[in-house]
Motif scaffolding. Structure first.
Motif, PDB file in Angstrom:
ATOM      1  N   SER A 199      -6.237   8.240  -5.332  1.00 42.98           N
ATOM      2  CA  SER A 199      -7.540   7.620  -5.074  1.00 42.98           C
ATOM      3  C   SER A 199      -7.606   7.054  -3.652  1.00 42.98           C
ATOM      4  N   MET A 200      -6.457   6.882  -3.029  1.00 47.54           N
ATOM      5  CA  MET A 200      -6.339   6.382  -1.658  1.00 47.54           C
ATOM      6  C   MET A 200      -6.804   4.947  -1.488  1.00 47.54           C
ATOM      7  N   VAL A 201      -7.224   4.336  -2.579  1.00 49.03           N
ATOM      8  CA  VAL A 201      -7.602   2.924  -2.477  1.00 49.03           C
ATOM      9  C   VAL A 201      -6.336   2.111  -2.708  1.00 49.03           C
ATOM     10  N   PRO A 202      -5.950   1.334  -1.747  1.00 49.94           N
ATOM     11  CA  PRO A 202      -4.722   0.570  -1.959  1.00 49.94           C
ATOM     12  C   PRO A 202      -4.887  -0.403  -3.120  1.00 49.94           C
ATOM     13  N   ILE A 203      -3.826  -0.641  -3.798  1.00 46.23           N
ATOM     14  CA  ILE A 203      -3.852  -1.465  -5.012  1.00 46.23           C
ATOM     15  C   ILE A 203      -4.439  -2.849  -4.729  1.00 46.23           C
ATOM     16  N   TRP A 204      -4.160  -3.376  -3.538  1.00 49.37           N
ATOM     17  CA  TRP A 204      -4.644  -4.733  -3.259  1.00 49.37           C
ATOM     18  C   TRP A 204      -6.147  -4.800  -3.033  1.00 49.37           C
ATOM     19  N   ARG A 205      -6.766  -3.634  -2.868  1.00 53.18           N
ATOM     20  CA  ARG A 205      -8.218  -3.613  -2.715  1.00 53.18           C
ATOM     21  C   ARG A 205      -8.911  -3.380  -4.050  1.00 53.18           C
ATOM     22  N   LYS A 206      -8.104  -3.080  -5.054  1.00 58.24           N
ATOM     23  CA  LYS A 206      -8.706  -2.788  -6.356  1.00 58.24           C
ATOM     24  C   LYS A 206      -9.044  -4.079  -7.083  1.00 58.24           C
ATOM     25  N   ASN A 207      -9.866  -3.916  -8.088  1.00 59.22           N
ATOM     26  CA  ASN A 207     -10.252  -5.049  -8.908  1.00 59.22           C
ATOM     27  C   ASN A 207      -9.102  -5.413  -9.851  1.00 59.22           C
ATOM     28  N   LYS A 208      -8.759  -6.692  -9.865  1.00 57.18           N
ATOM     29  CA  LYS A 208      -7.643  -7.140 -10.708  1.00 57.18           C
ATOM     30  C   LYS A 208      -7.810  -6.691 -12.157  1.00 57.18           C
ATOM     31  N   GLN A 217       2.009  -3.042 -15.235  1.00 59.36           N
ATOM     32  CA  GLN A 217       2.752  -1.850 -14.853  1.00 59.36           C
ATOM     33  C   GLN A 217       2.383  -1.406 -13.437  1.00 59.36           C
ATOM     34  N   ASP A 218       1.107  -1.496 -13.094  1.00 59.73           N
ATOM     35  CA  ASP A 218       0.671  -1.108 -11.745  1.00 59.73           C
ATOM     36  C   ASP A 218       1.359  -1.973 -10.685  1.00 59.73           C
ATOM     37  N   TYR A 219       1.406  -3.268 -10.974  1.00 64.64           N
ATOM     38  CA  TYR A 219       2.039  -4.174 -10.005  1.00 64.64           C
ATOM     39  C   TYR A 219       3.542  -3.908  -9.909  1.00 64.64           C
ATOM     40  N   ASP A 220       4.143  -3.664 -11.073  1.00 66.91           N
ATOM     41  CA  ASP A 220       5.579  -3.366 -11.073  1.00 66.91           C
ATOM     42  C   ASP A 220       5.870  -2.079 -10.309  1.00 66.91           C
ATOM     43  N   ASN A 221       5.017  -1.091 -10.500  1.00 72.39           N
ATOM     44  CA  ASN A 221       5.199   0.171  -9.779  1.00 72.39           C
ATOM     45  C   ASN A 221       5.088  -0.022  -8.270  1.00 72.39           C
ATOM     46  N   PHE A 222       4.124  -0.818  -7.885  1.00 67.05           N
ATOM     47  CA  PHE A 222       3.913  -1.075  -6.462  1.00 67.05           C
ATOM     48  C   PHE A 222       5.149  -1.768  -5.862  1.00 67.05           C
ATOM     49  N   TYR A 223       5.706  -2.678  -6.616  1.00 66.65           N
ATOM     50  CA  TYR A 223       6.921  -3.404  -6.198  1.00 66.65           C
ATOM     51  C   TYR A 223       8.067  -2.417  -5.941  1.00 66.65           C
ATOM     52  N   ALA A 224       8.197  -1.475  -6.871  1.00 67.40           N
ATOM     53  CA  ALA A 224       9.264  -0.484  -6.739  1.00 67.40           C
ATOM     54  C   ALA A 224       8.959   0.477  -5.592  1.00 67.40           C
ATOM     55  N   GLU A 225       7.723   0.918  -5.532  1.00 63.03           N
ATOM     56  CA  GLU A 225       7.296   1.858  -4.498  1.00 63.03           C
ATOM     57  C   GLU A 225       7.544   1.287  -3.108  1.00 63.03           C
ATOM     58  N   LYS A 226       7.254   0.011  -2.951  1.00 63.22           N
ATOM     59  CA  LYS A 226       7.421  -0.636  -1.654  1.00 63.22           C
ATOM     60  C   LYS A 226       8.854  -1.053  -1.415  1.00 63.22           C
ATOM     61  N   ARG A 227       9.702  -0.837  -2.406  1.00 68.31           N
ATOM     62  CA  ARG A 227      11.104  -1.227  -2.307  1.00 68.31           C
ATOM     63  C   ARG A 227      11.258  -2.706  -1.974  1.00 68.31           C
ATOM     64  N   TYR A 228      10.405  -3.507  -2.555  1.00 71.41           N
ATOM     65  CA  TYR A 228      10.553  -4.947  -2.356  1.00 71.41           C
ATOM     66  C   TYR A 228      11.837  -5.427  -3.020  1.00 71.41           C
ATOM     67  N   GLY A 229      12.222  -4.741  -4.065  1.00 73.86           N
ATOM     68  CA  GLY A 229      13.457  -5.095  -4.753  1.00 73.86           C
ATOM     69  C   GLY A 229      13.705  -4.083  -5.837  1.00 73.86           C
ATOM     70  N   PHE A 230      14.899  -4.109  -6.375  1.00 71.96           N
ATOM     71  CA  PHE A 230      15.201  -3.138  -7.410  1.00 71.96           C
ATOM     72  C   PHE A 230      14.972  -3.722  -8.791  1.00 71.96           C
ATOM     73  N   ASP A 231      14.905  -5.033  -8.839  1.00 72.28           N
ATOM     74  CA  ASP A 231      14.661  -5.686 -10.124  1.00 72.28           C
ATOM     75  C   ASP A 231      13.187  -5.529 -10.507  1.00 72.28           C
ATOM     76  N   LYS A 232      12.886  -5.966 -11.709  1.00 76.22           N
ATOM     77  CA  LYS A 232      11.495  -6.016 -12.103  1.00 76.22           C
ATOM     78  C   LYS A 232      11.018  -7.403 -11.702  1.00 76.22           C
ATOM     79  N   PRO A 233       9.909  -7.499 -10.974  1.00 78.55           N
ATOM     80  CA  PRO A 233       9.533  -8.842 -10.521  1.00 78.55           C
ATOM     81  C   PRO A 233       9.263  -9.773 -11.699  1.00 78.55           C
ATOM     82  N   LEU A 234       9.604 -11.050 -11.492  1.00 82.10           N
ATOM     83  CA  LEU A 234       9.416 -12.044 -12.542  1.00 82.10           C
ATOM     84  C   LEU A 234       7.939 -12.377 -12.677  1.00 82.10           C
TER      85      LEU A 234
END
Ligand code: ADP
Length: 626
Positions: free
Chosen positions: A234-243, A249-266
Motif C-alpha cells: 500500500s506504500m502508506v507507512p504504518i505511522w501514517r495509518k489510522n490506529k 501484530q502490525d506493530y510487532d512486525n514493524f519492530y522486527a522489520e526495522k530491526r529495532y530488536g529481536f525480542d517482541k516489544p513489551l
C-alpha cells in the motif's frame, strides 16, 4: 574462475543461516526487499544534493518474480547498485558496520539474539536458496558484475551484462525436504502474503506479475488467464495509518522489520500530534536488554523522518538518557529535509517533539505500572537501572519526574514495591523509609544491622544495585519521609528508656571501648554500644554521608579517590561475648586485643568486605580454640 572465501565471521553466520536458526524462513523476503528499498533511498538522497540527478518517483520500484519450473525467485530493484568492490565488501563480509564484535564461540552458539540485533539481512537468502546470484550495476558505471555463491564454499565475482542501474537478486530455491516446504516461496499467493505482511509500508512500489482469470471478451462462460503487473504494497507507512486499522501484530512486525530488536516489544505506542508541531511517532519499550546496552558502543536515539523520508538513523536529541532504551521513529512535516546535525540540535520543532515524547513515555510507563504490573516488573528488571541513573545524573534534576517509576525489593512483601506503596503502608510511629544495602537480597536478609528495624515490624527496602544508594541520596526524601540506612547512627527507633540505657552503658564501659579502639587503630573511627543488634555480637556501621557500601562502589571505580567511610564497630552488650571482653579487659590486655581483632574481622565478613589478613584471622581462631 577463482572462488573466494568468506571472511571468518561471515562464514559462521552463513552456516547458521543455512542451518536455519530462524524459525520463520519467510523473513528472507523482508530482508531483501528492505535492502532494495534502502538502495533506492540512496539514489533519492543523492538527488537531493546532486543537481545532475533527478529523482522521478515513477522510475523507482522493486519487482518480485517467481518461476516455478526453474525454481527461481528474483528480487530486482532500480536502486543505486553495487560496483565490483562493493559486491566484494558488502556481500563477502557481513555487518561491516563493525558492530559485529562476537566475543566468543559460545555467544555464537546461542546466537539467536545476536542475529536479530544486527542486520545480517542478505545472508538470510541462504535459508531458502541453494544458490544466490547477485547481478548489479552501480550508478555512474558502465560495467555490471555478477556475484554468485552456493553458500559456505565461498563466492565468485565476474563481469556480466546488465542494461539498467540497479540490482537483481536471483535465488535458486531449495528442493522440499521431509520437514520443510520451500515450494511455497515460488507461489504467487504466498509471496503476495509475505510482502503484505512485512513490507506493506515500503515507500516504493513492490511489483509482481499477478495471474487472474477473466471472462473472455465476447464470451459468457469462457475464462482466460491473464497476467498483469500489480503493486502489492500500500506504500502508506504504518505511522501514517489510522490506529484503529492496525493490530498489535502490525506493530510487532514493524519492530522486527526495522530491526529495532529481536525480542517482541513489551509495549508499543503510536502517537499522532497535530498541534504546534505536527508529527507521527511509533515508540517501543523493548522487553530484553540489547546485548550492547550497557557498553560504550550503545547509541540511543530514534529514527527521524521528514515527511516520510529517513533523515537520521539515531537522533539522540529525541530521547533523554534515562529513556535511552526506547526504540522507534518520528516523522514530522515540520522538519526540513536537508537539515544538518548541528542545526537539528537547536531546532525548536525538534525540541518540542522531544519534550512531548518524553512526557508520553513517562505516562506510558506509569500506566504499565498501574495496569500491567507483571509487564512493568519485567521492564524494570531490564531497564530499572537506567531509571536510577536518571535520578542520580544531572545533579538530580529529573528525580521528581522519575521517582514514582522506581521499585525496590521489600523485606515484607518479598517482591518489588514502589516508594508510594511503601509510604502508604508505614505505621504512624515510623519516621523514616528504611533501606539496607548488600550484594543480594539473601545476603541483606542476614545482615545483623537489619535486626532492630525488622523486629519493629517496619518494612526495609533492599538495595542490591551499585547505583541504588546514590540515587536515593539524591532523592533525599519521598512524601516528606527521609530515607534511612539500617546501618546509620540514629535509626529514630529507640525509645527514650533505651537511649538512656545505652548512654549509661557507654559511660560505664568507656575505658574498654577506648582500649578496643586503640587496638584497631585507624581501621575504625569508634567502638560503641549497639542499639540495633539483637542476637548478633557485632556489626560495622558508618557515621556521616559515605556508607560502607558507597565506599565499596566508589573504590571499585577506575579513578577512585580512595574515599573512606567513617566505620564504627558496634558491640552488642547483651551478648555473652561481651562478658568475655570485659573479663579480658580486666585481666589480660593481650587477650582483649585478640578478641577485638576477631570481632572486627567477623564484622567485615558479614558486611561482605575482604579481611586484610586472612592467615592471621584463622591463626587467631586457632589460638582461641587451643
Ligand atoms: P545490512 O542491510 O544490514 O547492511 P546486508 O547483509 O543485508 O546488511 O547487506 C549488506 C550491504 O550490501 C548493504 O548495507 C548494502 O550496502 C549492500 N546491499 C545489499 N543489498 C543491496 C541492493 N539490493 N542494492 C544495493 N546494495 C545492496
Amino acid at each position: 574462475m577463482e572462488t573466494k572465501q568468506f571472511k571468518a565471521e561471515s562464514k559462521r553466520i552463513l552456516d547458521m543461516m543455512i542451518h536455519s536458526i530462524y524459525t520463520h524462513h519467510e523473513i528472507f523476503l523482508r530482508e531483501l526487499i528492505s535492502n532494495a528499498s534502502d538502495a533506492i533511498d540512496k539514489i533519492y538522497y543523492k538527488a537531493l544534493t546532486d543537481e545532475s540527478l533527478t529523482f522521478d518517483k515513477d522510475n523507482y520500484y522493486i519487482k518480485v518474480t517467481a518461476d516455478k519450473e526453474k525454481r527461481i525467485l528474483k528480487i530486482c530493484d532500480t536502486g543505486i547498485g553495487m560496483s565490483r568492490e562493493e559486491l566484494e565488501n558488502n556481500l563477502g563480509t557481513i555487518a561491516k558496520s563493525g558492530s559485529l564484535a562476537f566475543k566468543n564461540e559460545n555467544e555464537l552458539k546461542d546466537g539467536y539474539d545476536i542475529i536479530g540485533q544486527f542486520g545480517v539481512g542478505f545472508y538470510s537468502a541462504f535459508m531458502v536458496a541453494d544458490t544466490v546470484t547477485v547481478i548489479s550495476k552501480a550508478l555512474g558505471s558502465d560495467e555490471a558484475y555478477k556475484w554468485e555463491s552456493k553458500g559456505a564454499d565461498g563466492y565468485t565475482i565476474s563481469h556480466c551484462e546488465k542494461d539498467a542501474v540497479g540490482t537483481d537478486i536471483i535465488l535458486t530455491i531449495k528442493e522440499n525436504t521431509e520437514d520443510e516446504n520451500y515450494d511455497e516461496f515460488l507461489e504467487e499467493y504466498r509471496l503476495k502474503d509475505i510482502i503484505k505482511k512485512y513490507s506493506d509500508f515500503i515507500r516504493y512500489p513492490i511489483k509482481m506479475d499477478v495471474t487472474s482469470s477473466k471472462l473472455k471478451e465476447g464470451s459468457e462462460n469462457e475464462y482466460e488467464e491473464i497476467v498483469e503487473e500489480k503493486v502489492i504494497n500500500s506504500m502508506v507507512p504504518i505511522w501514517r495509518k489510522n490506529k484503529k486499522e492496525l493490530t498489535q501484530q502490525d506493530y510487532d512486525n514493524f519492530y522486527a522489520e526495522k530491526r529495532y530488536g529481536f525480542d517482541k516489544p513489551l509495549k508499543s505506542v503510536h502517537i499522532s500530534v497535530d498541534g504546534a508541531v505536527r508529527y507521527n511517532a511509533i515508540l517501543y519499550i523493548p522487553e530484553k536488554i540489547p546485548f550492547d546496552y550497557y557498553s560504550p558502543e550503545f547509541e540511543k536515539g530514534l529514527e527521524l523522518y521528514s515527511s516520510g523520508v529517513l533523515i537520521m538513523n539515531k537522533c539522540a536529541d529525541l530521547l533523554p538518557d534515562y529513556f535511552s532504551f526506547v526504540k522507534g521513529m518520528v516523522d514530522s512535516e515540520d522538519l526540513s529535509l536537508n537539515i544538518s546535525r548541528e542545526m537539528l540540535q537547536h531546532d525548536r520543532q525538534l525540541k518540542l517533539i522531544a519534550k512531548n515524547i518524553n512526557k508520553k513515555i513517562k505516562s506510558e510507563l506509569q500506566s504499565l505500572l498501574k495496569n500491567e504490573r507483571e509487564k512493568y516488573v519485567e521492564f524494570y528488571n531490564s531497564f530499572g537501572r537506567q531509571l536510577k541513573f536518571g535520578v542520580y545524573s544531572d545533579f538530580g534534576t529529573h528525580k521528581e519526574e522519575l521517582q514514582d517509576l522506581l521499585m525496590f525489593y521489600s523485606s515484607i512483601e518479598k517482591k518489588l514495591v514502589t516508594l508510594e506503596e511503601y509510604v502508604s503502608r508505614m505505621p504512624e510511629d515510623q519516621k523514616y523509609i528504611y533501606y539496607a544495602v548488600g550484594e543480594t537480597n539473601e545476603r541483606i536478609e542476614k545482615l545483623p544491622q537489619t535486626e532492630l528495624v525488622a523486629d519493629k515490624g517496619y518494612e526495609i527496602l533492599y538495595f542490591t544495585d551499585d547505583i541504588d544508594e546514590f540515587a536515593i541520596k539524591m532523592i533525599m526524601s519521598y512524601q516528606e519521609k527521609e530515607f534511612k540506612s539500617v546501618s546509620s547512627g540514629d535509626l529514630g527507633i529507640e525509645a527514650e528508656e533505651t537511649g538512656k540505657e545505652t548512654a549509661a552503658e557507654e559511660a560505664e564501659n568507656k575505658d574498654l571501648f577506648e582500649a578496643m579502639k586503640a587496638a584497631l587503630g585507624d581501621k575504625v573511627k569508634a567502638v560503641r554500644v549497639s542499639k540495633r543488634l539483637k542476637s548478633h555480637p557485632v556489626c560495622l556501621t558508618s557515621d556521616g554521608e559515605v556508607s560502607i557500601e558507597m565506599e565499596k562502589v566508589l573504590n571499585a571505580m577506575p579513578n577512585n579517590q580512595n574515599v573512606k567511610a567513617d566505620k564504627v564497630l558496634e558491640i552488642n552488650v547483651q551478648h555473652e561475648v561481651f562478658q568475655s571482653l570485659k573479663a579480658a579487659f580486666a585481666n589480660d590486655k593481650e587477650k582483649l586485643e585478640l578478641y577485638t581483632s576477631l570481632l572486627y574481622n567477623q564484622a567485615l565478613l558479614i558486611e561482605g568486605l575482604p579481611i586484610e589478613d586472612p592467615v592471621e584471622f584463622t591463626n587467631n581462631i586457632c589460638k582461641v580454640m587451643a
